[in-house]
Structure formats: structure tokens, C-alpha cells
Design a protein around this motif. Structure first.
Motif, PDB file in Angstrom:
ATOM      1  N   ALA A 136      -8.441  -2.254  11.368  1.00  0.00           N
ATOM      2  CA  ALA A 136      -7.331  -2.554  12.272  1.00  0.00           C
ATOM      3  C   ALA A 136      -7.532  -3.905  12.961  1.00  0.00           C
ATOM      4  CB  ALA A 136      -7.177  -1.448  13.312  1.00  0.00           C
ATOM      5  N   GLN A 137      -8.786  -4.230  13.264  1.00  0.00           N
ATOM      6  CA  GLN A 137      -9.071  -5.513  13.907  1.00  0.00           C
ATOM      7  C   GLN A 137      -8.734  -6.684  12.991  1.00  0.00           C
ATOM      8  OE1 GLN A 137     -13.201  -4.550  14.988  1.00  0.00           O
ATOM      9  NE2 GLN A 137     -12.608  -5.013  17.095  1.00  0.00           N
ATOM     10  N   SER A 138      -8.707  -6.440  11.680  1.00  0.00           N
ATOM     11  CA  SER A 138      -8.387  -7.495  10.719  1.00  0.00           C
ATOM     12  C   SER A 138      -7.026  -7.262  10.072  1.00  0.00           C
ATOM     13  CB  SER A 138      -9.461  -7.552   9.629  1.00  0.00           C
ATOM     14  OG  SER A 138     -10.714  -7.847  10.190  1.00  0.00           O
ATOM     15  N   ALA A 139      -6.163  -6.559  10.757  1.00  0.00           N
ATOM     16  CA  ALA A 139      -4.840  -6.247  10.204  1.00  0.00           C
ATOM     17  C   ALA A 139      -4.102  -7.533   9.847  1.00  0.00           C
ATOM     18  CB  ALA A 139      -4.036  -5.431  11.206  1.00  0.00           C
ATOM     19  N   LYS A 194       2.677  -4.599  11.706  1.00  0.00           N
ATOM     20  CA  LYS A 194       3.000  -3.362  10.984  1.00  0.00           C
ATOM     21  C   LYS A 194       1.733  -2.759  10.367  1.00  0.00           C
ATOM     22  CE  LYS A 194       5.945  -1.537   7.338  1.00  0.00           C
ATOM     23  NZ  LYS A 194       6.933  -1.822   6.309  1.00  0.00           N
ATOM     24  N   ASP A 195       0.884  -3.580   9.793  1.00  0.00           N
ATOM     25  CA  ASP A 195      -0.385  -3.124   9.217  1.00  0.00           C
ATOM     26  C   ASP A 195      -1.300  -2.565  10.308  1.00  0.00           C
ATOM     27  OD1 ASP A 195      -2.337  -2.776   7.158  1.00  0.00           O
ATOM     28  OD2 ASP A 195      -3.277  -4.689   7.701  1.00  0.00           O
ATOM     29  N   PHE A 196      -1.323  -3.225  11.469  1.00  0.00           N
ATOM     30  CA  PHE A 196      -2.112  -2.746  12.607  1.00  0.00           C
ATOM     31  C   PHE A 196      -1.638  -1.357  13.039  1.00  0.00           C
ATOM     32  CE2 PHE A 196      -2.508  -2.202  17.216  1.00  0.00           C
ATOM     33  CZ  PHE A 196      -3.890  -2.311  17.368  1.00  0.00           C
ATOM     34  N   ILE A 197      -0.333  -1.205  13.187  1.00  0.00           N
ATOM     35  CA  ILE A 197       0.227   0.084  13.599  1.00  0.00           C
ATOM     36  C   ILE A 197      -0.135   1.161  12.584  1.00  0.00           C
ATOM     37  CG2 ILE A 197       2.400   1.352  13.938  1.00  0.00           C
ATOM     38  CD1 ILE A 197       3.530  -1.355  15.105  1.00  0.00           C
ATOM     39  N   HIS A 198      -0.054   0.825  11.318  1.00  0.00           N
ATOM     40  CA  HIS A 198      -0.406   1.784  10.261  1.00  0.00           C
ATOM     41  C   HIS A 198      -1.867   2.217  10.371  1.00  0.00           C
ATOM     42  CE1 HIS A 198      -0.616   3.752   6.388  1.00  0.00           C
ATOM     43  NE2 HIS A 198      -1.618   2.963   6.066  1.00  0.00           N
ATOM     44  N   LYS A 199      -2.764   1.266  10.546  1.00  0.00           N
ATOM     45  CA  LYS A 199      -4.191   1.591  10.623  1.00  0.00           C
ATOM     46  C   LYS A 199      -4.518   2.394  11.878  1.00  0.00           C
ATOM     47  CE  LYS A 199      -5.959  -2.089   7.640  1.00  0.00           C
ATOM     48  NZ  LYS A 199      -4.964  -1.851   6.643  1.00  0.00           N
ATOM     49  N   VAL A 200      -3.935   2.035  13.004  1.00  0.00           N
ATOM     50  CA  VAL A 200      -4.167   2.791  14.240  1.00  0.00           C
ATOM     51  C   VAL A 200      -3.577   4.195  14.107  1.00  0.00           C
ATOM     52  CG1 VAL A 200      -3.751   2.885  16.721  1.00  0.00           C
ATOM     53  CG2 VAL A 200      -4.388   0.718  15.655  1.00  0.00           C
ATOM     54  N   SER A 201      -2.475   4.324  13.393  1.00  0.00           N
ATOM     55  CA  SER A 201      -1.895   5.650  13.143  1.00  0.00           C
ATOM     56  C   SER A 201      -2.842   6.525  12.327  1.00  0.00           C
ATOM     57  CB  SER A 201      -0.546   5.519  12.430  1.00  0.00           C
ATOM     58  OG  SER A 201       0.390   4.859  13.247  1.00  0.00           O
ATOM     59  N   LYS A 216      -1.127   4.987  23.226  1.00  0.00           N
ATOM     60  CA  LYS A 216      -0.614   3.869  24.032  1.00  0.00           C
ATOM     61  C   LYS A 216      -0.662   2.559  23.237  1.00  0.00           C
ATOM     62  CE  LYS A 216       0.907   2.124  27.860  1.00  0.00           C
ATOM     63  NZ  LYS A 216       2.311   2.312  28.180  1.00  0.00           N
ATOM     64  N   SER A 217      -1.701   2.368  22.469  1.00  0.00           N
ATOM     65  CA  SER A 217      -1.833   1.161  21.661  1.00  0.00           C
ATOM     66  C   SER A 217      -0.695   1.057  20.644  1.00  0.00           C
ATOM     67  CB  SER A 217      -3.189   1.174  20.945  1.00  0.00           C
ATOM     68  OG  SER A 217      -3.353   0.034  20.171  1.00  0.00           O
ATOM     69  N   ILE A 218      -0.360   2.171  20.002  1.00  0.00           N
ATOM     70  CA  ILE A 218       0.743   2.181  19.034  1.00  0.00           C
ATOM     71  C   ILE A 218       2.059   1.898  19.746  1.00  0.00           C
ATOM     72  CG2 ILE A 218       2.099   3.663  17.498  1.00  0.00           C
ATOM     73  CD1 ILE A 218      -0.598   4.997  16.694  1.00  0.00           C
ATOM     74  N   GLN A 219       2.267   2.527  20.899  1.00  0.00           N
ATOM     75  CA  GLN A 219       3.508   2.298  21.665  1.00  0.00           C
ATOM     76  C   GLN A 219       3.642   0.827  22.036  1.00  0.00           C
ATOM     77  OE1 GLN A 219       2.973   5.041  24.926  1.00  0.00           O
ATOM     78  NE2 GLN A 219       3.895   6.754  23.819  1.00  0.00           N
ATOM     79  N   THR A 220       2.567   0.235  22.503  1.00  0.00           N
ATOM     80  CA  THR A 220       2.586  -1.178  22.888  1.00  0.00           C
ATOM     81  C   THR A 220       2.851  -2.070  21.683  1.00  0.00           C
ATOM     82  OG1 THR A 220       1.069  -0.742  24.716  1.00  0.00           O
ATOM     83  CG2 THR A 220       1.247  -3.031  23.972  1.00  0.00           C
ATOM     84  N   ALA A 221       2.183  -1.792  20.580  1.00  0.00           N
ATOM     85  CA  ALA A 221       2.376  -2.606  19.375  1.00  0.00           C
ATOM     86  C   ALA A 221       3.808  -2.496  18.853  1.00  0.00           C
ATOM     87  CB  ALA A 221       1.380  -2.181  18.293  1.00  0.00           C
ATOM     88  N   LYS A 222       4.367  -1.296  18.894  1.00  0.00           N
ATOM     89  CA  LYS A 222       5.757  -1.122  18.437  1.00  0.00           C
ATOM     90  C   LYS A 222       6.712  -1.867  19.367  1.00  0.00           C
ATOM     91  CE  LYS A 222       5.391   3.214  15.903  1.00  0.00           C
ATOM     92  NZ  LYS A 222       5.728   4.660  15.891  1.00  0.00           N
TER      93      LYS A 222
END
Length: 122
Positions: free
Chosen positions: A54-57, A61-68, A112-118
Motif C-alpha cells: 500500500a505504501q508503494s501504491a 485507487k490502488d491504495f484503497i484496494h490494498k488497504v481494503s 478511516k484511512s479508506i474514507q479519507t482516501a475516497k
């Protein structure tokens, strides 16, 4: 006890992975104990590994996917721990109590991280 705001998230995930392994190793060597042990090793260590991805997303969208994916694994681990408690494995030991508290905190952080990223993706 460390202050959470100064505690690196990667370190927390690694520590949670170690807690998950400790729990797995403390389970009885029955069919159920071995099964749950394998499950918690996989789901409890996965978030730390996926965090690096996730740190290298490549995109938000890729970040959200990995955190999910991390969130899915954390929830699976929490349910596994609840099953262990209900079955009477490690009931009310600090090992399981602390791990359940930590998994709940980690879930809250990543929701919260996903909510913020979205929100930032809009």
C-alpha cells in the motif's frame, strides 16, 4: 505503554503479526487448534505484508484496494479470535485480550484511512 501517536503504523502491524503468531503457537494441538492456528497465521500476518504494498501504491485507487485487503484480513483475524474465545481457547488471557483490542484499533484506523482516501479521490 507507548503513546499511539508516536507509534509507527508499520511497527504496529508487525507487532500484531507477532501477536497473531504467538496466539497460533499457544493453541492446543487438536484438529481445531491446528486449523485455527493456520488461519490466524495467514490473516494476522497479511496486513503487515500488504501495508508495504500500500505504501508503494501506483494510484489512490490502488491504495484503497490494498488497504481494503488489509481491512478484510484484520476482520477475519478478529472473527478467528472470537471463535477461539468462544471455544475456550486462550479465554481471557492477556495475549488474546490485547490482540483483540489491537485488531479493533487497527480496523478503526484503516476504515478511516479508506474514507479519507475516497474523499480525497473525489
Amino acid at each position: 505503554m507507548m503513546k499511539r501517536e508516536n507509534y509507527d503504523l508499520e511497527d504496529r502491524l508487525i507487532e500484531f503479526a507477532v501477536q497473531s503468531i504467538d496466539i497460533a503457537e499457544a493453541l492446543p494441538r487438536t484438529d481445531a487448534g491446528r486449523y485455527l492456528s493456520g488461519q490466524i497465521i495467514r490473516s494476522g500476518t497479511s496486513p503487515a505484508l500488504v501495508y508495504g504494498e500500500a505504501q508503494s501504491a501506483e494510484s489512490r485507487k490502488d491504495f484503497i484496494h490494498k488497504v481494503s485487503i488489509m481491512l478484510k484480513e484484520l476482520r477475519e483475524t478478529r472473527i478467528n479470535m472470537k471463535i477461539m474465545r468462544k471455544k475456550g481457547f486462550l479465554t481471557d488471557t492477556p495475549l488474546i485480550t490485547n490482540a483483540i483490542r489491537e485488531v479493533n484499533e487497527l480496523i478503526a484506523i484503516f476504515v478511516k484511512s479508506i474514507q479519507t482516501a475516497k474523499k480525497n479521490n473525489e
